[in-house]
Write a protein that holds these residues in place. Sequence first.
Motif, PDB file in Angstrom:
ATOM      1  N   ASN A 157       7.187   9.745  -2.778  1.00 15.15           N
ATOM      2  CA  ASN A 157       5.751   9.851  -2.474  1.00 15.15           C
ATOM      3  C   ASN A 157       4.909   8.795  -3.180  1.00 15.15           C
ATOM      4  O   ASN A 157       3.711   8.997  -3.398  1.00 15.15           O
ATOM      5  CB  ASN A 157       5.238  11.252  -2.834  1.00 15.15           C
ATOM      6  N   GLY A 209       0.826  -1.184   0.000  1.00 14.37           N
ATOM      7  CA  GLY A 209       0.000   0.000   0.000  1.00 14.37           C
ATOM      8  C   GLY A 209       0.869   1.246   0.000  1.00 14.37           C
ATOM      9  O   GLY A 209       2.093   1.159   0.109  1.00 14.37           O
ATOM     10  N   PRO A 210       0.247   2.415  -0.092  1.00 10.67           N
ATOM     11  CA  PRO A 210       1.003   3.670  -0.172  1.00 10.67           C
ATOM     12  C   PRO A 210       1.581   4.110   1.165  1.00 10.67           C
ATOM     13  O   PRO A 210       2.423   5.005   1.211  1.00 10.67           O
ATOM     14  CB  PRO A 210      -0.035   4.673  -0.667  1.00 10.67           C
ATOM     15  N   TYR A 239      13.082  -4.008  -5.070  1.00 10.92           N
ATOM     16  CA  TYR A 239      11.914  -3.142  -5.067  1.00 10.92           C
ATOM     17  C   TYR A 239      12.375  -1.713  -5.319  1.00 10.92           C
ATOM     18  O   TYR A 239      13.479  -1.325  -4.939  1.00 10.92           O
ATOM     19  CB  TYR A 239      11.197  -3.194  -3.709  1.00 10.92           C
ATOM     20  N   GLY A 296       4.211   4.310  -3.579  1.00 11.65           N
ATOM     21  CA  GLY A 296       4.378   3.037  -2.891  1.00 11.65           C
ATOM     22  C   GLY A 296       5.505   2.202  -3.464  1.00 11.65           C
ATOM     23  O   GLY A 296       6.039   2.488  -4.526  1.00 11.65           O
ATOM     24  N   LEU A 297       5.869   1.180  -2.746  1.00  7.96           N
ATOM     25  CA  LEU A 297       6.910   0.259  -3.192  1.00  7.96           C
ATOM     26  C   LEU A 297       6.400  -0.598  -4.343  1.00  7.96           C
ATOM     27  O   LEU A 297       5.274  -1.086  -4.316  1.00  7.96           O
ATOM     28  CB  LEU A 297       7.325  -0.656  -2.044  1.00  7.96           C
ATOM     29  N   LEU A 340       7.525  -3.863  -7.018  1.00  7.11           N
ATOM     30  CA  LEU A 340       8.463  -4.929  -7.321  1.00  7.11           C
ATOM     31  C   LEU A 340       9.078  -4.706  -8.691  1.00  7.11           C
ATOM     32  O   LEU A 340       8.369  -4.552  -9.683  1.00  7.11           O
ATOM     33  CB  LEU A 340       7.747  -6.279  -7.278  1.00  7.11           C
ATOM     34  N   PHE A 355      15.596  -1.005  -3.162  1.00  9.60           N
ATOM     35  CA  PHE A 355      15.807  -1.896  -2.023  1.00  9.60           C
ATOM     36  C   PHE A 355      16.046  -3.315  -2.510  1.00  9.60           C
ATOM     37  O   PHE A 355      15.274  -3.853  -3.300  1.00  9.60           O
ATOM     38  CB  PHE A 355      14.600  -1.883  -1.088  1.00  9.60           C
ATOM     39  N   GLN A 407      11.165   2.456  -4.934  1.00  9.71           N
ATOM     40  CA  GLN A 407      10.242   3.375  -4.264  1.00  9.71           C
ATOM     41  C   GLN A 407      10.491   4.772  -4.810  1.00  9.71           C
ATOM     42  O   GLN A 407      11.502   5.401  -4.492  1.00  9.71           O
ATOM     43  CB  GLN A 407      10.445   3.334  -2.749  1.00  9.71           C
TER      44      GLN A 407
END
Lengths: 114, 114
Positions: free
Chosen positions: B41, A106-107, B36, B43-44, B46, B90, B38
Amino acid sequence: GAGVSQSPSNKVTEKGKDVELRCDPISGHTALYWYRQSLGQGLEFLIYFQGNSAPDKSGLPSDRFSAERTGGSVSTLTIQRTQQEDSAVYLCASSPERAADTQYFGPGTRLTVL
Amino acid sequence: AQSVTQLDSHVSVSEGTPVLLRCNYSSSYSPSLFWYVQHPNKGLQLLLKYTSAATLVKGINGFEAEFKKSETSFHLTKPSAHMSDAAEYFCVVSDRQSNYQLIWGAGTKLIIKP
């Protein structure tokens, strides 16, 4: 389809107050995870739910932190008596099953404790 | 115990030049490895994952990573950087010993110079 949603997106609270953070996982996903990301850090595992099994709480940093998952879907992370060091982004993720590995995030909720 | 080391906290490259983000891991079991991304602002997301199939894994946005067991490395590469690649990356490991929880590296911030 809808992804993982979290609310609120931002939360500012005063030290000592309790907060509740909500996560709606992807429909049908049986596994749900909570993580904490402090500024400039990687993710810190907090708690993991899998179906109806007892949750894995091994990552919770103190007994002020708790989480529940109702009906195998929505989850709430509660932090009691918040401290300034609790300030972080709290991320929720879900995955289809425990060993499926790929988690959908999620965010996040940005928590600021004044 | 499992661990992930991202060797660089920041990497700066010029647009159009190759990207190399380094990751070393430790795992007692056959690991699954992930990258991952990011964006600010957001979300992560894949990028790619390795789960004991082909050692060269191709991901989204032109990224790829090679699993090298002898070097315990899973470096992320891209032949030509784009401005939109600027983000935090990440490296993550998961295996049976961790109960398939994700163990996260501290992250590498990729900066793209025009």
